[in-house]
Every structure is written in C-alpha cells, then in structure tokens.
Design a protein around this motif. Sequence first.
Motif: not given
Length: 157
Positions: A1-23
């Motif tokens: 089987m094949r596993i693909f491990i991906m890092r998210h796309g480039e995100a904004q540096n600032f948001a109310p919290s780290d969890a809320e940073r948009p692309l």
Amino acid sequence: MRIFIMRHGEAQNFAPSDAERPLTPRGELQSRQMAEHLAEQLDGQLDMVWVSPYLRAQQTWQTMVDCLPPAAKVMTVDDITPYGEAEQVAAYIKAVIGVERPETLLVVSHLPLVGYLTAELVAGIQPPMFQTSAIAVIDFNPETELATFVEQVIPHG
C-alpha cells in the motif's frame, strides 16, 4: 500500500490562534498543484484521507479535493496537529491499515509532525524537512509493517 504524508499549503503568519491560520493564495495554488501530481499516482483510487483539524490543513484538503479521485473515507484526526506524537500516530496508522486494509492513505498535517512521522514509519531515516505542500511518498507492507521511502515531491514556484 502507499502512504502520502503531506504538509499543508503556505499559511498566513498571523491569526487569532495557530489553529486559525488560513492558507495564502500561494498556499492554495501549491496545494492544487500537488493534488494534480498526486492524482497521477493514485490510479483513480484514494481510500483514506486524514486531515488535521487546523484551518490551514482543512483548507489544503478542500483545495485538493476536486483534482483527486473521490476519497472512500475522509476523517478529521485530532492527533495530527503540529503537536502530535509521531510514535502514537504511526501506531494508529498501522492499526487502521491492519483492520481496514486501504491501498492508499493521504495524511494532511504540519511540521514538525510530518517529518517525525515519516521517520517513525520508515526505519533508519532522518526526519525529512518539508516545504509547504510537500508530500513524502512511502510504500508500506501491512504484513511485515516495513516501509520504504519512495520520494519527496515538492511544489514548483
């Protein structure tokens, strides 16, 4: 089987919290580019997708979904945030693979987890660095639980 491990796309540096940073727009573009590349490798089959609950990972998946074959199962997995424990996540992946027997699994997550998770699954390698939207490709044998690092694909531009 094949596993693909991906890092998210480039995100904004600032948001109310780290969890809320948009692309950023560039992050969306890179994620789509990587989805097009991934679609060529999937042979029309995407069995499982695990996505971090953080906004940038969720948005990464949403920008990719139209370019990929329909996923049989998509899950938001709370344990794959930047603070996830690679050893626990690897054990969870192995357990799910052992029971559900998917042929493909895409994990959309964050640094530093993506690097440590790759090294946890593939014995004897150092954790690779991941640019935004990069994907590590791993061949995994469910019978032996041995994994081979195939390649790391990075976005262009």
